[in-house]
Scaffold this active site. Sequence first.
Site, PDB file in Angstrom:
ATOM      1  N   SER A  21      49.307 -35.496 -12.261  1.00 36.77           N
ATOM      2  CA  SER A  21      50.370 -36.211 -12.895  1.00 36.77           C
ATOM      3  C   SER A  21      51.391 -37.048 -11.965  1.00 36.77           C
ATOM      4  CB  SER A  21      51.059 -35.424 -14.038  1.00 36.77           C
ATOM      5  OG  SER A  21      51.554 -36.341 -15.367  1.00 36.77           O
ATOM      6  N   ASN A  22      52.315 -37.578 -12.679  1.00 34.78           N
ATOM      7  CA  ASN A  22      53.122 -38.282 -12.042  1.00 34.78           C
ATOM      8  C   ASN A  22      54.595 -38.023 -12.517  1.00 34.78           C
ATOM      9  OD1 ASN A  22      53.685 -40.715 -13.974  1.00 34.78           O
ATOM     10  ND2 ASN A  22      51.684 -40.840 -13.657  1.00 34.78           N
ATOM     11  N   ARG A  23      55.673 -38.544 -11.820  1.00 36.26           N
ATOM     12  CA  ARG A  23      56.983 -38.134 -12.468  1.00 36.26           C
ATOM     13  C   ARG A  23      57.685 -39.049 -13.464  1.00 36.26           C
ATOM     14  NH1 ARG A  23      60.349 -38.972  -6.993  1.00 36.26           N
ATOM     15  NH2 ARG A  23      62.165 -39.203  -8.914  1.00 36.26           N
TER      16      ARG A  23
END
Length: 214
Positions: A21-23
């Site tokens: 995923s990402n932030r």
Amino acid sequence: MKFVITAGPTREPIDPIRYLSNRSSGKMGYAIAEAALESGHDVLLISGPVNLNPPPGAKMISTVTSDEMHDAVHDHLHDCDVLVMCAAVADYKPANVSVQKLKKHQARLSLKLIRTRDILASVAKPDRPFLVVGFAAETTNLEEYAQKKLREKNCDLIVANNVLTGIDSDENEVTIFSRTGEQQKISRAPKKSIARELVKPFSNSCEKRLTKKM
Ligand code: CTP
């Protein structure tokens, strides 16, 4: 006008308990949804997993993977005037998802990744909304990369932001580029103020297109 807004990250599963995923916090997309509602528009918010409360009055669809977000967007394009693709969609996903938890048998493990579908680039006739807005998350060459995405993904507008300072923060600084060559910079401010500044050109551009069509 009917706004469909995507927000937040996607999660691409590796096994039953792990994902890529990402932030992305979803704050920018949720703020745009709130600002569009304040301006009297209908809002459908298609959101990846975030820790935010949906703005009162927004219709919500919660998605997890890029494929789920892709399908949710396409299911609602026929009833959309303005599409705002604010979500940080993962670019790659594991080629195979393990049904069982991966065990750490090996000293090194390589994951084979494949490209996800590009949701923004997949928006085409006959369901194309009057206005398609992309976001460009960049760390360098903001203008050059944003203009490239605008052309390649066939957007009407693209909102570029520097993710080194914007991604997790309550503030942002953005530049809007249009297909017809105009630029508008919105200086650093809380995401809620930026969102109000963005909804104005979104609805004005959509209005212009609607009147042209009549
Ligand atoms: N986007 C999308 N589907 C993807 C990847 C991105 O719809 N699989 C959309 C995003 O929601 C955003 C725009 O495309 O509106 C640009 O996303 P960004 O992450 O800035 O760029 P990428 O296309 O992923 O390219 P790169 O990672 O090489 O910068």
